[in-house]
Design an enzyme around this catalytic site. Structure first.
Site, PDB file in Angstrom:
ATOM      1  N   TYR A 158     -24.501  52.492  -2.417  1.00  0.00           N
ATOM      2  CA  TYR A 158     -25.314  51.031  -2.635  1.00  0.00           C
ATOM      3  C   TYR A 158     -24.352  50.310  -0.541  1.00  0.00           C
ATOM      4  O   TYR A 158     -25.093  49.792   0.069  1.00  0.00           O
ATOM      5  CB  TYR A 158     -25.105  50.012  -3.423  1.00  0.00           C
ATOM      6  CG  TYR A 158     -26.071  48.604  -2.911  1.00  0.00           C
ATOM      7  CD1 TYR A 158     -26.724  49.057  -2.408  1.00  0.00           C
ATOM      8  CD2 TYR A 158     -25.089  47.681  -4.031  1.00  0.00           C
ATOM      9  CE1 TYR A 158     -27.210  46.616  -2.144  1.00  0.00           C
ATOM     10  CE2 TYR A 158     -24.963  46.761  -2.765  1.00  0.00           C
ATOM     11  CZ  TYR A 158     -26.255  46.101  -2.905  1.00  0.00           C
ATOM     12  OH  TYR A 158     -26.299  44.789  -1.890  1.00  0.00           O
ATOM     13  N   LYS A 202     -25.521  49.117   2.780  1.00  0.00           N
ATOM     14  CA  LYS A 202     -25.134  46.787   2.938  1.00  0.00           C
ATOM     15  C   LYS A 202     -24.563  47.502   4.738  1.00  0.00           C
ATOM     16  O   LYS A 202     -24.463  46.706   5.508  1.00  0.00           O
ATOM     17  CB  LYS A 202     -24.311  47.019   1.931  1.00  0.00           C
ATOM     18  CG  LYS A 202     -25.598  46.773   1.206  1.00  0.00           C
ATOM     19  CD  LYS A 202     -26.642  46.529   1.014  1.00  0.00           C
ATOM     20  CE  LYS A 202     -26.816  44.298   1.322  1.00  0.00           C
ATOM     21  NZ  LYS A 202     -28.397  44.180   1.558  1.00  0.00           N
TER      22      LYS A 202
END
Length: 389
Positions: free
Chosen positions: A173, A177
């Site tokens: 994740y 980002k």
């Protein structure tokens, strides 16, 4: 200190607009039905300089339109940031985009390619639409996961936005980002179709708690099932920032406003989210939040790293063996375990210096609001991960 909504109204009524800011603004919030996004929409709808808040979300919950006021209309449009044409339609006539839409997944329940498609390619679509339609301002919702911890599990102790920290991010994740952040910073200063310039800034949240925090709700239910005992993984000397969702949202509102008023100062900047929630071991904060809802909840024992490491390996083997017959529920994985046991904290006042940010909610009020919601929602758990916000 003024009460939350008094302080809020005071800001709205005393803020002066420059000539180029005259006239009501139209804001678009991607992911405005998500955990952070919905709170941003709620606060934006209370600002007297905004005529419309558009919500673009793949899970379009019409109840978000309840935030409409006499002067600010909230409208919801269902759509995925991967669909450029739908996104383009939602962006037409907008002055500011707050881009919060993302797949947030810590348990590897979402394939990386799908998470990347939403978090990275979706961000690329947002920036592309803004350039095509001459939308001058984009505020991007990022995460501390975009910075670290890295694969070497090096700690960061009370750093700030200028602290040098290198190495590959471990969480998948976080990787997406970081990729999206790079796109947003590279887009700052790009030429718009009307000849103007795009201005962008980034808001990085750490662990966010508050109403509708599904992970916190899940922990509460686990503790209740274990007679109120909440075991923990963090070593005693670890430290991490927690921030109340209302304050995270308020920082977005102020950043978006001031990105228009003072682009020369905010454009291309990154801001960490913060408030007066104590900075300490995560399990201590979680216990304080849960025990405020239920005094019977108490901290249990520390689970050693080696024991949890063995449990994760055992689970992986069992999952492979049982996969043809039974899909096990998601379990902790090594990247998340390494994040939990690594100190990653910061200390900053950059948002205050650049655009006058002060927390809208105190720690005591944040804790009270969270406890009230937990009491009401304890019987209705939501899936904590893999959700598009």
């Amino acid at each position: 200190m003024l009460g939350s909504w008094q302080q809020h109204s005071l800001y709205s009524s005393t803020t002066k607009t420059s000539p180029e800011m005259d006239g009501a603004r139209v804001y678009l919030v991607t992911g405005g039905c998500g955990f952070i996004g919905e709170k941003i929409v709620e606060l934006l709808s209370q600002q007297d300089y905004i005529s419309e808040v558009r919500v673009f979300d793949s899970v379009a919950r019409e109840e978000v339109e309840k935030f409409s006021t006499a002067t600010t209309r909230v409208t919801v449009m269902k759509g995925d940031v991967r669909d450029y044409e739908l996104l383009l339609a939602a962006t037409r006539g907008v002055h500011v985009v707050i881009h919060t839409a993302a797949v947030v997944d810590y348990r590897n329940t979402v394939p990386f390619r799908e998470m990347r498609a939403v978090n990275v390619e979706g961000t690329e679509n947002v920036l592309r639409a803004c350039c095509a339609l001459s939308v001058p301002c984009v505020v991007y919702t990022s995460s501390i996961a975009a910075v670290g911890p890295n694969t070497s599990h090096e700690p960061m102790f009370r750093g700030n936005e200028d602290t040098e920290y290198s190495g590959e991010v471990e969480l998948p994740y976080g990787k997406t980002k970081a990729m999206a952040e790079k796109l947003v910073l590279e887009a700052n200063g790009k030429e718009l179709s009307n000849g103007g310039k795009l201005t962008t800034c980034i808001i990085r949240a750490n662990t966010v708690y508050g109403e509708k925090a599904a992970v916190l709700q899940e922990l509460y239910l686990v503790a209740k099932a274990r007679n109120g005992v909440l075991d923990y993984l963090e070593p005693e000397d670890t430290e991490r920032n927690y921030t109340y969702v209302g304050n995270v949202a308020w920082m977005h509102v102020l950043a978006a406003r001031n990105l228009q008023l003072k682009p020369e100062l905010l454009a291309g900047q990154v801001y960490y989210c913060y408030d007066d929630t104590p900075t300490r071991r995560g399990s201590v904060i979680r216990h304080q939040l849960l025990s405020a809802a239920d005094p019977a909840v108490r901290l249990g024992s520390h689970i050693p790293y080696w024991k949890m490491w063995l449990m994760i390996q055992f689970y992986r083997v069992i999952k492979i063996v049982l996969y043809p017959f039974w899909k096990l529920q998601p379990f902790l994985n090594l990247p998340v375990l390494n994040v939990i046991v690594t100190t990653f904290s910061y200390e900053t006042d950059k948002a205050s210096r650049h655009f006058g940010y002060k927390p809208l909610f105190t720690w005591q009020e944040s804790k009270r609001r969270t406890a009230q919601w937990l009491k009401a929602a304890a019987g209705t758990p939501e899936p904590p991960h893999g959700k598009k916000n």
